[in-house]
Each structure stands twice: as structure tokens, then as C-alpha cells.
Design a protein around this motif. Sequence first.
Motif, PDB file in Angstrom:
ATOM      1  N   GLU A 167     -13.213   4.989  -8.281  1.00 58.34           N
ATOM      2  CA  GLU A 167     -12.113   5.177  -7.330  1.00 58.34           C
ATOM      3  C   GLU A 167     -10.897   4.043  -7.529  1.00 58.34           C
ATOM      4  O   GLU A 167      -9.948   4.427  -7.577  1.00 58.34           O
ATOM      5  N   THR A 168     -11.317   2.842  -7.624  1.00 57.00           N
ATOM      6  CA  THR A 168     -10.165   1.750  -7.880  1.00 57.00           C
ATOM      7  C   THR A 168     -10.870   0.751  -8.747  1.00 57.00           C
ATOM      8  O   THR A 168     -12.010   0.420  -8.655  1.00 57.00           O
ATOM      9  N   SER A 169     -10.024  -0.026  -9.482  1.00 60.58           N
ATOM     10  CA  SER A 169     -10.421  -0.946 -10.189  1.00 60.58           C
ATOM     11  C   SER A 169      -9.069  -2.109 -10.431  1.00 60.58           C
ATOM     12  O   SER A 169      -8.162  -1.552 -10.421  1.00 60.58           O
TER      13      SER A 169
ATOM     14  N   ASN B  57     -18.874  -1.306  -4.231  1.00 60.36           N
ATOM     15  CA  ASN B  57     -18.024  -2.288  -4.907  1.00 60.36           C
ATOM     16  C   ASN B  57     -18.834  -3.370  -5.512  1.00 60.36           C
ATOM     17  O   ASN B  57     -19.679  -4.106  -5.160  1.00 60.36           O
TER      18      ASN B  57
ATOM     19  N   ARG C 260       0.736  -1.337  -0.068  1.00 57.23           N
ATOM     20  CA  ARG C 260       0.003   0.011  -0.146  1.00 57.23           C
ATOM     21  C   ARG C 260       0.729   1.167   0.021  1.00 57.23           C
ATOM     22  O   ARG C 260       0.293   2.195  -0.002  1.00 57.23           O
TER      23      ARG C 260
ATOM     24  N   SER D 196     -14.740  -0.211  -7.815  1.00 55.17           N
ATOM     25  CA  SER D 196     -15.409   0.767  -6.695  1.00 55.17           C
ATOM     26  C   SER D 196     -15.798   1.993  -7.259  1.00 55.17           C
ATOM     27  O   SER D 196     -15.007   2.631  -8.008  1.00 55.17           O
TER      28      SER D 196
ATOM     29  N   SER E 206      -6.239   3.518  -9.994  1.00 56.69           N
ATOM     30  CA  SER E 206      -6.627   3.995  -8.735  1.00 56.69           C
ATOM     31  C   SER E 206      -6.631   5.502  -8.951  1.00 56.69           C
ATOM     32  O   SER E 206      -5.840   6.257  -9.758  1.00 56.69           O
ATOM     33  N   ARG E 207      -7.143   6.119  -7.810  1.00 54.13           N
ATOM     34  CA  ARG E 207      -6.971   7.738  -7.833  1.00 54.13           C
ATOM     35  C   ARG E 207      -6.229   8.178  -6.378  1.00 54.13           C
ATOM     36  O   ARG E 207      -6.281   7.597  -5.561  1.00 54.13           O
ATOM     37  N   ASP E 208      -5.397   9.274  -6.805  1.00 49.83           N
ATOM     38  CA  ASP E 208      -4.781   9.707  -5.374  1.00 49.83           C
ATOM     39  C   ASP E 208      -5.678  10.852  -4.931  1.00 49.83           C
ATOM     40  O   ASP E 208      -6.899  10.986  -5.272  1.00 49.83           O
TER      41      ASP E 208
ATOM     42  N   GLU F 251      -4.590  -2.459 -12.906  1.00 48.49           N
ATOM     43  CA  GLU F 251      -4.972  -1.703 -11.713  1.00 48.49           C
ATOM     44  C   GLU F 251      -5.080  -0.388 -12.081  1.00 48.49           C
ATOM     45  O   GLU F 251      -4.310   0.422 -12.706  1.00 48.49           O
TER      46      GLU F 251
ATOM     47  N   TYR G 104     -19.211   4.202  -0.612  1.00 43.97           N
ATOM     48  CA  TYR G 104     -18.828   3.393  -1.904  1.00 43.97           C
ATOM     49  C   TYR G 104     -19.569   2.340  -2.283  1.00 43.97           C
ATOM     50  O   TYR G 104     -20.152   1.538  -1.287  1.00 43.97           O
TER      51      TYR G 104
END
Length: 365
Positions: free
Chosen positions: A77-79, A145, A37, A93, A191-193, A189, A143
Motif C-alpha cells: 500500500e505505502t512505504s 504496518n 495529503r 504497509s 503509494s497506491r492510488d 515514498e 493492514y
Amino acid sequence: MKINSFSVFIGLLVLLSIFKVSFVKVSPNNYISVGKRVFYYEMLQVQVWINGSISVWVDSHVPASFLDISDFSRGLETSLLRIAKSNANFIVSYNLEKVSLEEADIYAKLFCEKWISILNGHYTLKSRNQQSFYTSYGKKYTYVNYEYVISNIDIEKAVSLFLKSKPENGFLMLINKNNIKTFTELRFELSRDEASNLFYRIEYYRRFPYFNYKVGRSYTLDIFKLFNYTGPLIINSQSFLSIIDILLKIPPNLDFIVTEAKTSPQISVMKRSHTARYSEIEITNGLVMNFKPGEKITELNIKFKAVEKGFQMSSTAVQIIGIIFIMIPIVIIGLILYRRQYYGKNKHQKVRKINLTFIPSFTYI
């Protein structure tokens, strides 16, 4: 008593040169935990489990998108797409503070279908769940998912996409068209910061049997050899943080002695105990000693010996040390007698005083 002190001294040096062994210093202190992480640009992680099997992860940020997500990126948000040999899992998500649940349902389906258009196969929605939490200052985040199972994908297309997406330099240089099909999983992958910027990452993962530990035997863990890679490994030219983390887990009935480590100066070798059940040796640059973009790593291997738990230095080595320490006072006495004899014969002559200091030094793990 007549002793040739020079001969004795030379003999002692020869004995020391025979006994000389170079050990790698392993310190249990200053350990820095490295987790998946942590925000980094690229990582090479290797874990050698207590049964001798090995897991390797090689992942990196990629500068360009591996697919167009413009039609369903709002609220994303993420995948994570995890591809095995014959099927895949897709997890995505969406932030319900930015899109409605109905919109998220549509976007998630479009996203999964986008992967199907690239990799072929069929998908099934496995689960859909919501989660909410509050920050310390009272802001609520909600969120939703989704997890899809994708079957009968085209592995050749997945491999091609991975090779096309990976950077030209960096840790993913280890993966090429000759070894990529050894994978256990390929991962894509998104993702967002905190600034809502999207980041794209790809990862190669493999687990396989390797060592068969036996007491008294020596082993070599050569990271390049695991990939049939000849080197050098070049740090990604865009990297702000490149992490190498190698964990050598020690079986509960054994201990490992590291006898040699060929790595970069930034990499340290540390030994630590988690519990009474097992210990491990870590070879890492952690989060402190970073590499420079474009820096080359020409070797990355360690040699270690498996010994019984509670192993102490061998009796032969102890005997040699004993002989050395017995000889040291003999040499000193011989030198004293020699000097007395010399001064006695030449008491009317000026004699330059000679100071001889000999301090034996031994370094152990």
C-alpha cells in the motif's frame, strides 16, 4: 487674497509623490488550506516559524521507479524511507485483504533488505502492528504496518540516488549537487492510488535558523536565495498540479507588514489569525490558481517589516496625511477664489467651465 492655484496643485502632487508607498493587499478571506495529503504532482512548501527558523520541503512525483520492487509489490500500500545524516527509518504497509500476514512479513523484510543492498548499513525491526477499519458501506480493510531502523547507511549513495531520481525540471530543480548535503532529511515514498497504480515520490527537507526578529527592522524572504539558486524555476512539464505554499508565522508579540512581493500572478498574499495567540501570512497559489506545465517563475520573494503588536501608522505619516487633508480644502478655496476673480475681470467674455475633481486614495493592509 491672491493664490496661484496651479502652483498649489503642483505642490500637492509633489507631496503625494513623496508620501506614496506601495503595499501588498493581504486578505483574510478566501483562504485555501494546503496539506501534504492533497494529491498533487509537486510542491514547494516553506514555513517560517515564530522563532525565525525556516523549514523547507521540496517534493515531486518521479516518472520512474528508484528501485525494483517486483518481488514484494503484491499487497503493498505505502512505504516511506526517511534518511537523516547517519541513519534512516523505513515504514511499509501491506494490505491483508490481498496477502496473508505470513506473506506480508516476508515481503516487508525483502523490501527493507532491498534498501540495504543500495544504501548499505544494518536494519532492526522496531515495530509491527495491525489495524482494521470499515468503510461507510461496510467493507473491511486490514493492514499490517512495519517500521525498521536502519543504521550506518552510506549517505553518498543516498544523495546519488536522490539526484539520479529527480526530474530534469520542476521544483526539484532547486536541489542540486552543490546544496543537497544541507538536507535534514531525504525521503523516498511509494503509494497506491484508488486504481492501485503505484506512484513514486522523492522529497528534500531542511530546517535551519534564519531570521532574528527585532521591532522596526525589515526582512526579505527570498526563496531562491535559501537554495543559492539563480533561477528561473520551471514548472514540471508533466505536472497536473504544482503548489507553492509559503507560511510566515507571526510571533505573538509582533506584527508583520508586507511591503513588497515579487511572485507570479497566480500567487496571492493572505493574512489570517488562527487564534489570539498567533497569526500568519500565507503566500500561495493554493488549489485554484494552477501553473502551466513548463511555465517559468523568475522571482519568488517577499519583503516585510516587524512592528509592535497593534501597530498603527507612524505619527509622521499621520501628520503628512493631516497636512494633505488640510491642504485639500485650501486648494479648493483657492480655486474658487481664482475663478471668481477671473470671471469678475472677464464677465463680458465667454469662459469655458473647468471641472476639477481630486480624490486622494490610500491603500493599507
